[in-house]
Design a protein around this motif. Structure first.
Motif, PDB file in Angstrom:
ATOM      1  N   ASP A  37      95.941  58.076 102.103  1.00  0.00           N
ATOM      2  CA  ASP A  37      94.582  58.447 102.500  1.00  0.00           C
ATOM      3  C   ASP A  37      94.638  59.307 103.762  1.00  0.00           C
ATOM      4  O   ASP A  37      95.374  58.999 104.700  1.00  0.00           O
ATOM      5  N   LEU A  38      93.868  60.378 103.779  1.00  0.00           N
ATOM      6  CA  LEU A  38      93.777  61.260 104.936  1.00  0.00           C
ATOM      7  C   LEU A  38      92.369  61.149 105.509  1.00  0.00           C
ATOM      8  O   LEU A  38      91.388  61.369 104.801  1.00  0.00           O
ATOM      9  N   THR A  39      92.261  60.812 106.791  1.00  0.00           N
ATOM     10  CA  THR A  39      90.967  60.647 107.444  1.00  0.00           C
ATOM     11  C   THR A  39      90.822  61.655 108.570  1.00  0.00           C
ATOM     12  O   THR A  39      91.663  61.712 109.473  1.00  0.00           O
ATOM     13  N   ILE A  40      89.762  62.457 108.518  1.00  0.00           N
ATOM     14  CA  ILE A  40      89.441  63.420 109.560  1.00  0.00           C
ATOM     15  C   ILE A  40      88.300  62.838 110.374  1.00  0.00           C
ATOM     16  O   ILE A  40      87.241  62.515 109.832  1.00  0.00           O
ATOM     17  N   SER A 144      76.895  56.832 115.372  1.00  0.00           N
ATOM     18  CA  SER A 144      77.128  57.313 116.733  1.00  0.00           C
ATOM     19  C   SER A 144      78.513  56.965 117.265  1.00  0.00           C
ATOM     20  O   SER A 144      78.976  57.573 118.229  1.00  0.00           O
ATOM     21  N   ALA A 145      79.201  56.000 116.658  1.00  0.00           N
ATOM     22  CA  ALA A 145      80.542  55.629 117.113  1.00  0.00           C
ATOM     23  C   ALA A 145      81.558  56.686 116.717  1.00  0.00           C
ATOM     24  O   ALA A 145      82.378  57.121 117.525  1.00  0.00           O
ATOM     25  N   SER A 146      81.522  57.140 115.480  1.00  0.00           N
ATOM     26  CA  SER A 146      82.424  58.196 115.007  1.00  0.00           C
ATOM     27  C   SER A 146      81.946  58.699 113.650  1.00  0.00           C
ATOM     28  O   SER A 146      81.203  58.012 112.943  1.00  0.00           O
ATOM     29  N   TYR A 147      82.393  59.885 113.313  1.00  0.00           N
ATOM     30  CA  TYR A 147      82.026  60.522 112.057  1.00  0.00           C
ATOM     31  C   TYR A 147      83.319  60.895 111.340  1.00  0.00           C
ATOM     32  O   TYR A 147      84.222  61.498 111.943  1.00  0.00           O
ATOM     33  N   VAL A 148      83.441  60.504 110.067  1.00  0.00           N
ATOM     34  CA  VAL A 148      84.707  60.665 109.366  1.00  0.00           C
ATOM     35  C   VAL A 148      84.501  61.274 107.983  1.00  0.00           C
ATOM     36  O   VAL A 148      83.473  61.083 107.335  1.00  0.00           O
ATOM     37  N   ALA A 149      85.520  62.021 107.577  1.00  0.00           N
ATOM     38  CA  ALA A 149      85.635  62.489 106.200  1.00  0.00           C
ATOM     39  C   ALA A 149      86.961  61.944 105.682  1.00  0.00           C
ATOM     40  O   ALA A 149      88.012  62.198 106.285  1.00  0.00           O
ATOM     41  N   LEU A 177      96.641  71.444 109.628  1.00  0.00           N
ATOM     42  CA  LEU A 177      97.796  71.232 108.762  1.00  0.00           C
ATOM     43  C   LEU A 177      98.167  69.763 108.859  1.00  0.00           C
ATOM     44  O   LEU A 177      98.472  69.264 109.946  1.00  0.00           O
ATOM     45  N   ALA A 178      98.102  69.039 107.737  1.00  0.00           N
ATOM     46  CA  ALA A 178      98.327  67.590 107.749  1.00  0.00           C
ATOM     47  C   ALA A 178      99.457  67.218 106.805  1.00  0.00           C
ATOM     48  O   ALA A 178      99.427  67.575 105.617  1.00  0.00           O
ATOM     49  N   ASN A 179     100.450  66.507 107.318  1.00  0.00           N
ATOM     50  CA  ASN A 179     101.585  66.051 106.522  1.00  0.00           C
ATOM     51  C   ASN A 179     101.327  64.622 106.077  1.00  0.00           C
ATOM     52  O   ASN A 179     101.419  63.682 106.864  1.00  0.00           O
ATOM     53  N   ASN A 186      95.737  59.952 109.942  1.00  0.00           N
ATOM     54  CA  ASN A 186      94.495  60.191 110.664  1.00  0.00           C
ATOM     55  C   ASN A 186      94.627  61.410 111.554  1.00  0.00           C
ATOM     56  O   ASN A 186      95.622  61.567 112.271  1.00  0.00           O
ATOM     57  N   VAL A 187      93.602  62.262 111.511  1.00  0.00           N
ATOM     58  CA  VAL A 187      93.585  63.472 112.325  1.00  0.00           C
ATOM     59  C   VAL A 187      92.265  63.533 113.070  1.00  0.00           C
ATOM     60  O   VAL A 187      91.198  63.341 112.469  1.00  0.00           O
ATOM     61  N   ASN A 188      92.326  63.796 114.363  1.00  0.00           N
ATOM     62  CA  ASN A 188      91.118  63.937 115.161  1.00  0.00           C
ATOM     63  C   ASN A 188      90.718  65.404 115.205  1.00  0.00           C
ATOM     64  O   ASN A 188      91.496  66.260 115.657  1.00  0.00           O
TER      65      ASN A 188
END
Length: 379
Positions: A37-40, A144-149, A177-179, A186-188
């Motif tokens: 799973d990849l989370t932005i 309001s804590a965080s927003y994710v895709a 670029l995500a490996n 997880n990527v911020n």
């Protein structure tokens, strides 16, 4: 012969039963995962609702212990390396190109490095220009804590990820670029999206009465427009029916520089006369004129008076502002910021001065009402 056949069958059945029992008794082996799973993630409310696309550039085969992986360039990405990157990869194909392409990407450095960021942008632009179908897409959500895709069940590999464009003030590009070679990656998202703040007399609310003049300010920041050839940037402001805009007071500034109407921006006003008013400030040649002013404050100010359509004792609803801005350097698309709202409260009084003893009205009584902080009433 029949006895021999029966003995052979019996031996075969016995062997199968023994094998079956051995399989049941043996502990099951852990198989290496093949998807993750990849989370932005972004802290910006502007990220909510944005569409995010992911393209698998390299597929990956990960060892059972998860410590090593081998990569294979997907065929649809070969043109990026042979034509856009070129160099020692021009004219290569197959396994040789795949190896050289991975060596090139691997040598770019850390995920946050300038070389990786520049390559991710080049790759996402190339994918869009060449209509490469995205492997997966997701829509950002949250509070309001965080927003994710979140992309679930992505086959292991190197991915180019492209959210709908923001201001790119910090990162330089929205592309990533995500490996993905583990169960969770997880990527911020460090890009900033254009935002707007609307204030009235320096606050988000005001108390006034019919005839009073209020001073409004719409504040944002000049976005980084480096990846765009042209850039749309417009203020769209809605004034409730209880406000009358004074068009002569409209002023637009970037930092300490006052911009010139018609040369640097145009103004469109619709509505009023008992209906809401829409004020639109349209920036002209924004990239050409102000592309070097990224992150500087850009502000629209004006005055408006409370008119007879204001409803006493109620919130003067419908008073908000938003931005229209470019978010797609390839196809020229635009997006909108989350609206920012101000509140106005209009007051009307019917006051009767009465005798404290019998409650009768006092003839000729004179008194003053003042807002808090306005000083001592005059005699």
């Amino acid at each position: 012969m029949q006895a021999t056949a029966r003995k052979a069958v019996a031996l075969f059945v016995a062997a199968m039963m023994a094998l079956t029992m051995a399989f049941i008794a043996a502990p099951s082996k852990a198989f290496a995962a093949t998807t993750g799973d990849l989370t932005i993630t972004s802290q910006s409310a502007e990220f909510k609702g944005k569409d995010v696309k992911a393209w698998q550039m390299f597929s990956a085969t990960v060892t059972a212990d998860g410590k090593n992986a081998s990569y294979t360039l997907n065929a649809e990405w070969e043109g990026l390396f042979t034509t856009e990157i070129g160099g020692n990869m021009a004219g290569l194909s197959g396994e040789e190109l795949s190896q050289k392409a991975f060596e090139y990407v691997n040598a770019l450095g850390t995920d946050e490095g300038a070389n990786v960021i520049a390559f991710a942008k080049k790759a996402s632009d190339w994918a869009k220009k060449n209509s490469i179908a995205a492997t997966s897409s997701a829509t950002a959500s949250g509070d309001s804590a965080s927003y994710v895709a979140t992309f679930s069940g992505l086959a292991f590999g190197y991915y180019v990820v492209s959210p709908q464009g923001g201001s790119t003030a910090d990162r330089g590009t929205d592309a990533i670029l995500a490996n993905v070679v583990t169960a969770d990656k997880n990527v911020n998202l460090k890009s900033e999206y254009p935002t707007i703040e609307k204030t009235v007399d320096g606050d988000n609310h005001a108390d006034a009465q019919v005839g009073d003049t209020l001073n409004f300010a719409l504040t944002s920041k000049v976005p980084n427009m480096a990846e765009y050839n042209t850039y749309v940037f417009n203020f769209v402001d809605t004034l409730s029916k209880g406000l009358t805009l004074d068009q002569g007071t409209i002023k637009v500034t970037i930092g300490n520089l006052e911009l010139q109407k018609d040369a640097d921006y145009t103004v469109s006003v619709t509505g009023s006369n008992g209906a809401a008013t829409e004020l639109k400030v349209i920036m002209a040649d924004f990239k050409t004129k102000h592309g070097d002013k990224a992150s500087q404050d850009i502000k629209v100010t004006y005055s408006a008076s409370i008119n007879e359509h204001a409803v006493a004792g109620q919130d003067d609803a419908g008073n908000s502002a938003k931005l229209e801005y470019s978010n797609d350097p390839i196809n020229g698309g635009t997006g909108e910021s989350v609206p920012d709202v101000t509140h106005g409260y209009t007051f009307d009084f019917d006051i009767t001065k009465t005798d404290g003893m019998d409650g009768s009205a006092l003839a000729g009584a004179v008194f003053q009402l003042q807002k808090k902080g306005e000083g001592t009433p005059s005699s």
